[in-house]
Design a protein around this motif. Structure first.
Motif, PDB file in Angstrom:
ATOM      1  N   UNK A 169      20.974 -10.594  26.143  1.00  0.00           N
ATOM      2  CA  UNK A 169      20.742  -9.722  24.990  1.00  0.00           C
ATOM      3  C   UNK A 169      20.279  -8.354  25.478  1.00  0.00           C
ATOM      4  N   UNK A 170      20.440  -7.364  24.633  1.00  0.00           N
ATOM      5  CA  UNK A 170      19.968  -6.019  24.978  1.00  0.00           C
ATOM      6  C   UNK A 170      18.469  -5.938  24.718  1.00  0.00           C
ATOM      7  N   UNK A 171      17.716  -5.501  25.707  1.00  0.00           N
ATOM      8  CA  UNK A 171      16.277  -5.272  25.572  1.00  0.00           C
ATOM      9  C   UNK A 171      16.067  -3.765  25.499  1.00  0.00           C
ATOM     10  N   UNK A 172      15.198  -3.357  24.612  1.00  0.00           N
ATOM     11  CA  UNK A 172      15.034  -1.933  24.323  1.00  0.00           C
ATOM     12  C   UNK A 172      14.600  -1.115  25.531  1.00  0.00           C
ATOM     13  N   UNK A 173      13.642  -1.610  26.302  1.00  0.00           N
ATOM     14  CA  UNK A 173      13.174  -0.859  27.469  1.00  0.00           C
ATOM     15  C   UNK A 173      14.258  -0.675  28.515  1.00  0.00           C
ATOM     16  N   UNK A 174      15.088  -1.703  28.704  1.00  0.00           N
ATOM     17  CA  UNK A 174      16.204  -1.587  29.637  1.00  0.00           C
ATOM     18  C   UNK A 174      17.238  -0.584  29.171  1.00  0.00           C
ATOM     19  N   UNK A 175      17.512  -0.570  27.881  1.00  0.00           N
ATOM     20  CA  UNK A 175      18.437   0.426  27.334  1.00  0.00           C
ATOM     21  C   UNK A 175      17.912   1.839  27.586  1.00  0.00           C
ATOM     22  N   UNK A 176      16.611   2.040  27.346  1.00  0.00           N
ATOM     23  CA  UNK A 176      16.024   3.371  27.540  1.00  0.00           C
ATOM     24  C   UNK A 176      16.047   3.785  29.009  1.00  0.00           C
ATOM     25  N   UNK A 177      15.701   2.875  29.912  1.00  0.00           N
ATOM     26  CA  UNK A 177      15.728   3.210  31.342  1.00  0.00           C
ATOM     27  C   UNK A 177      17.145   3.529  31.815  1.00  0.00           C
ATOM     28  N   UNK A 178      18.117   2.732  31.370  1.00  0.00           N
ATOM     29  CA  UNK A 178      19.512   2.998  31.754  1.00  0.00           C
ATOM     30  C   UNK A 178      19.948   4.378  31.278  1.00  0.00           C
ATOM     31  N   UNK A 179      19.662   4.699  30.038  1.00  0.00           N
ATOM     32  CA  UNK A 179      20.006   6.013  29.494  1.00  0.00           C
ATOM     33  C   UNK A 179      19.298   7.121  30.282  1.00  0.00           C
ATOM     34  N   UNK A 180      18.026   6.897  30.620  1.00  0.00           N
ATOM     35  CA  UNK A 180      17.234   7.892  31.336  1.00  0.00           C
ATOM     36  C   UNK A 180      17.835   8.204  32.706  1.00  0.00           C
ATOM     37  N   UNK A 181      18.160   7.173  33.497  1.00  0.00           N
ATOM     38  CA  UNK A 181      18.679   7.441  34.847  1.00  0.00           C
ATOM     39  C   UNK A 181      20.100   8.012  34.800  1.00  0.00           C
ATOM     40  N   UNK A 182      20.866   7.673  33.785  1.00  0.00           N
ATOM     41  CA  UNK A 182      22.189   8.270  33.660  1.00  0.00           C
ATOM     42  C   UNK A 182      22.097   9.731  33.219  1.00  0.00           C
ATOM     43  N   UNK A 183      21.114  10.046  32.377  1.00  0.00           N
ATOM     44  CA  UNK A 183      20.907  11.433  31.945  1.00  0.00           C
ATOM     45  C   UNK A 183      20.274  12.289  33.035  1.00  0.00           C
ATOM     46  N   UNK A 184      19.507  11.657  33.922  1.00  0.00           N
ATOM     47  CA  UNK A 184      18.782  12.361  34.986  1.00  0.00           C
ATOM     48  C   UNK A 184      19.058  11.686  36.334  1.00  0.00           C
ATOM     49  N   UNK A 185      20.291  11.771  36.819  1.00  0.00           N
ATOM     50  CA  UNK A 185      20.639  11.050  38.051  1.00  0.00           C
ATOM     51  C   UNK A 185      19.795  11.441  39.252  1.00  0.00           C
ATOM     52  N   UNK A 186      19.213  12.643  39.229  1.00  0.00           N
ATOM     53  CA  UNK A 186      18.383  13.067  40.359  1.00  0.00           C
ATOM     54  C   UNK A 186      17.180  12.149  40.587  1.00  0.00           C
ATOM     55  N   UNK A 187      16.802  11.387  39.589  1.00  0.00           N
ATOM     56  CA  UNK A 187      15.673  10.455  39.715  1.00  0.00           C
ATOM     57  C   UNK A 187      15.993   9.356  40.729  1.00  0.00           C
ATOM     58  N   UNK A 188      17.266   8.937  40.798  1.00  0.00           N
ATOM     59  CA  UNK A 188      17.638   7.828  41.682  1.00  0.00           C
ATOM     60  C   UNK A 188      18.657   8.207  42.751  1.00  0.00           C
TER      61      UNK A 188
END
Length: 195
Positions: free
Chosen positions: A38-57
């Protein structure tokens, strides 16, 4: 495979009536609850965050703690992480994460372990989505994340502000709205820096 809502370019094997997870659970007493399906909200937010800010990873060694379906690990790999380690205590979650990573064309190393009792791993970034869902695991995760910070890793937490979340240690970085799996209700979910 279903596209992940709000996360373009990633699709996952998820629980739907035709998935057969109910039959698997009935046939295997050790199967437990397929929380990773199932989709978990925190995982959705982290995935969106690293895709929006690839420099983080990008170019960094990344740990996805409690990886579940592998969504966050996959997003980190797509954002250019040098190495992604997806860790979970559930072997079925790891099987799902490996299948999902392969289906999305990224390399993710999966490890079956509970890291919370040990030393900080040699990584640059720890991504921890939905790890504060219950007081018992939260009491083990918080000191582990503190050890990771002390070892020099950047630690990011994704969570919709569940009760055991250690807000005194967190600094909000981003806010998103995603639909909850069970109700479909939109809920604010945040990404925090763990300090």
């Amino acid at each position: 495979m279903l596209p992940v809502p709000g996360i373009a370019g990633i699709a996952l094997h998820k629980a739907v009536p035709a998935s057969g997870l109910g039959r698997l659970a009935a046939a295997d007493r050790d199967f437990g609850s397929p929380y990773w399906a199932y989709y978990w909200l925190g995982g959705l937010a982290l995935a969106r965050f690293v895709l929006d800010r690839p420099e983080v990873v990008a170019g960094r060694r990344v740990l996805d703690l409690g990886c579940g379906s592998g969504l966050v690990a996959i997003a980190a790999a797509k954002a250019g992480a040098a190495k992604v380690l997806a860790v979970d205590i559930d072997p079925y979650a790891l099987a799902a994460a490996a299948l999902n990573a392969a289906a999305n064309g990224v390399a993710v190393e999966t490890v079956h372990a509970d890291l919370t009792g040990g030393a900080a791993p040699e990584v640059d970034v720890v991504l921890a989505g939905d790890v504060f869902y219950d007081p018992e695991p939260a009491s083990r995760v918080e000191p582990f994340l503190a050890r990771c910070r002390a070892a020099g890793a950047e630690v990011l937490v994704g969570d919709p502000r569940r009760a055991p979340l250690p807000l005194e240690r967190l600094r909000a970085l981003a806010e998103y709205r995603f639909a909850e799996t069970d109700s479909g209700a939109m809920r604010i979910t945040e990404v925090f820096a763990f300090d």
